[in-house]
Design an enzyme around this catalytic site. Structure first.
Site, short mmCIF file in Angstrom:
data_model
loop_
_atom_site.label_atom_id
_atom_site.label_comp_id
_atom_site.label_asym_id
_atom_site.label_seq_id
_atom_site.Cartn_x
_atom_site.Cartn_y
_atom_site.Cartn_z
N HIS A 63 0.14 4.89 -10.25
CA HIS A 63 1.04 5.57 -9.30
C HIS A 63 2.41 5.86 -9.91
CE1 HIS A 63 -1.39 5.01 -5.54
NE2 HIS A 63 -2.02 4.20 -6.37
N ASP A 98 10.48 8.94 -11.18
CA ASP A 98 9.61 8.52 -10.08
C ASP A 98 8.23 9.12 -10.32
OD1 ASP A 98 8.77 7.54 -7.61
OD2 ASP A 98 10.61 8.16 -6.58
P1 ADP Z 1 7.90 3.98 -3.91
O1 ADP Z 1 6.41 3.99 -4.01
O2 ADP Z 1 8.56 3.84 -5.22
O3 ADP Z 1 8.43 3.00 -2.93
P2 ADP Z 1 7.70 6.54 -2.46
O4 ADP Z 1 8.78 7.45 -1.99
O5 ADP Z 1 6.58 7.21 -3.16
O6 ADP Z 1 8.38 5.42 -3.36
O7 ADP Z 1 7.07 5.79 -1.22
C1 ADP Z 1 7.84 5.06 -0.32
C2 ADP Z 1 7.04 4.86 0.94
O8 ADP Z 1 7.64 3.78 1.66
C3 ADP Z 1 7.06 6.07 1.85
O9 ADP Z 1 5.80 6.25 2.46
C4 ADP Z 1 8.13 5.71 2.88
O10 ADP Z 1 7.89 6.27 4.16
C5 ADP Z 1 8.02 4.21 2.95
N1 ADP Z 1 9.34 3.65 3.27
C6 ADP Z 1 10.50 3.87 2.63
N2 ADP Z 1 11.52 3.25 3.23
C7 ADP Z 1 10.99 2.63 4.29
C8 ADP Z 1 11.54 1.81 5.32
N3 ADP Z 1 12.83 1.51 5.38
N4 ADP Z 1 10.69 1.34 6.23
C9 ADP Z 1 9.37 1.63 6.17
N5 ADP Z 1 8.80 2.38 5.23
C10 ADP Z 1 9.60 2.89 4.29
O1 F6P Z 2 4.42 3.28 -5.75
C1 F6P Z 2 4.83 2.41 -6.74
C2 F6P Z 2 4.83 0.98 -6.26
O2 F6P Z 2 5.10 0.13 -7.29
C3 F6P Z 2 3.54 0.50 -5.68
O3 F6P Z 2 2.60 0.07 -6.59
C4 F6P Z 2 4.07 -0.60 -4.84
O4 F6P Z 2 3.20 -1.03 -3.87
C5 F6P Z 2 5.32 0.02 -4.26
O5 F6P Z 2 5.84 0.76 -5.29
C6 F6P Z 2 6.26 -0.97 -3.63
O6 F6P Z 2 6.58 -2.03 -4.47
P1 F6P Z 2 6.23 -3.53 -4.15
O7 F6P Z 2 4.77 -3.62 -3.92
O8 F6P Z 2 6.71 -4.27 -5.35
O9 F6P Z 2 7.00 -3.88 -2.91
#
Ligand code: ADP
Ligand code: F6P
Length: 470
Positions: free
Chosen positions: A162, A370
């Protein structure tokens, strides 16, 4: 032990520890792209999901969710330190994200990482029925494909990363680089977010393993490993339906009123992570306020920064720095009843996130690196009326799909300021044109399309893709 024809192995389950004990199992989605993406397709798919439930030494028996079986893996304190916080999130995570934070190499961590990967592999081997497919997710479990190949040569093994896969010169810094690469190439199909990542894997396979490699196929010890880009996505219809719900629309209107309508709303939603470029964006916003280009009386920023990996030093330090900076900006530029920034360090449910997306005139997404960034896609999915502007870092995987966003290099603070100003000043017709193009792309590339493309490539018979229920 009941067995499944599709087994998904991911570090994290979509349920957190607190949701588990009384058996009243509801999806409490852990923030993070992986849980968001997989939740959308798996809750109605006959499969088993193996993962950690967020606790220490706990693996409660969790009931099935729809047709999905949940199989928790317990992690001890020592395993969390060495595997999750250590090797996965202090070595691989920074290294795979362009080393924007210095990766830490600690010899003991790798041993724990390997031991935990073996436990995940053994659990998957146990629940996979003969000839099943096992789909391994992300950098936490990079050795699992190779381990599975030894344990269960009869199964199809998929791996999807991912996060970005780094260029060879960065990967080569890893003390255990050969073992990590060989482990990942134990899969039949290695899926990545971007074609460049597949190119990086091919270069490394040639250089480190002497394999014959192209960007879509690597021959290793007489076995062919296929590679390719499968950009991950979101459940577009879920987000669109949420954003259209009358109670959500009402909540958004209330939020707007509370934010001081008709102030312009800039929104950012991130896990509190140093890869997300939160500080760069605060600097740009603060300078716009300082220069008088933006006024607190007509503009407000909402920064949602959900806590993440809080026991890792670099995350603690980052949180302190960000909170100091938010305090400084509010202290310097805020007015009574009109803060410059609303800072929310808490998880939100999906409906509240949808309401926030409806509230935002500008969605500001500025990661330094990202793999994809699903938040950008969620914002576009929520904006059915075609309004709103997406300011998006060139270094997010999503930028390759959203060429109609206001693309920006977040390292260039002057460029970021200029882009924010041009997005704020854009004509409504221009914004609608951009949003329409992004929405059109997204509707043809949702999470189901992603899973179908990946599983069809993994299993040419189409059996796996057909099992994805809707
Ligand atoms: P990462 O995988 O690095 O966290 P992404 O933007 O790809 O970044 O995914 C983040 C996911 O987490 C999204 O689906 C978003 O809606 C969710 N998310 C981000 N902030 C919050 C929050 N404060 N509460 C709930 N879900 C969240
Ligand atoms: O999308 C990247 C990622 O590292 C996922 O593998 C992971 O679940 C997510 O970000 C959130 O991180 P964590 O599982 O460490 O809270």
């Amino acid at each position: 032990m009941r067995q499944s024809s599709l087994v998904v192995v991911a570090n994290r389950l979509p349920l957190d520890d607190s949701a588990a004990p009384d058996g009243a199992c509801e999806w409490r989605r852990s923030p993070g792209g992986l849980a968001s993406a997989l939740h959308a397709i798996l809750q109605q798919t006959p499969a088993t999901w193996i993962g950690w439930n967020g606790g220490i030494d706990s693996a409660p028996v969790l009931p099935d969710i729809g047709t999905l079986r949940i199989r928790p893996i317990a992690l001890s304190e020592k395993e969390l330190r060495g595997y999750y916080e250590g090797f996965a999130n202090s070595t691989l995570w920074p290294l795979y994200h362009d080393a924007v934070e210095q990766p830490v190499f600690h010899r003991d961590w790798f041993q724990t990482y390997r031991d935990v990967n073996r436990r995940f592999a053994e659990a998957a081997a146990e629940v996979a029925e003969p000839g099943a497919a096992i789909w391994v997710q992300d950098y936490h479990l990079q050795l699992v494909p190779g381990l599975l190949r030894e344990l269960r040569p009869d199964v199809l093994i998929g791996f999807f990363l991912h996060v970005p896969f780094p260029p060879p010169e960065l990967f080569m810094q890893l003390p255990r680089r050969t073992e990590l690469l060989t482990g990942m190439l134990g899969a039949d199909l290695v899926g990545l977010q971007r074609p460049q990542a597949a190119h990086n894997v091919a270069q490394l396979a040639t250089k480190l393993l002497g394999a014959q490699a192209t960007d879509d196929q690597i021959t290793l010890d007489g076995r062919v490993v296929r590679t390719g880009a499968f950009p991950v996505s979101i459940d577009v219809s879920e987000m669109a339906a949420l954003a259209a719900r009358p109670d959500v629309v009402k909540r958004a209107a209330k939020m707007r009123a509370d934010l001081g309508q008709p102030r312009r709303v800039l929104l950012s939603v991130d896990r509190l992570d140093y890869t997300k470029g939160i500080e760069h964006r605060l600097t740009a916003y603060s300078e716009l306020l300082r220069d008088g280009r933006v006024k607190v009386r007509d503009t407000v920023m909402v920064q949602v920064a959900v806590p993440s990996r809080e026991r890792v030093d670099s995350y603690r330090v980052l949180r302190d720095r960000i909170e100091g900076e938010v305090g400084r900006i509010n202290g310097e530029y805020g007015r009574v009843g009109e803060p410059a920034i609303h800072y929310l360090n808490q998880p939100f449910d999906r409906a509240d996130l949808a309401a926030l997306y409806l509230t935002a005139d500008l969605m500001v997404v500025t990661p330094l690196r990202d793999g994809m960034n699903l938040v950008a896609k969620e914002y576009v999915a929520a904006r059915a009326d075609g309004t709103g502007a997406l300011v998006l870092s060139e270094f997010a995987g999503a930028a390759a799909e959203f060429e109609h966003a206001f693309l920006v290099n977040p390292h260039d603070v002057d460029g970021l300021k200029a882009t924010l100003l041009s997005a704020m000043g854009a004509e409504p017709a221009d914004l609608r044109r951009r949003m329409r193009a992004m929405r059109e792309h997204l509707s043809g590339h949702d999470i189901l399309a992603w899973a179908r493309a990946y599983l069809t490539a993994l299993d040419h018979t189409g059996r796996l893709a057909a099992g994805l229920l809707r």
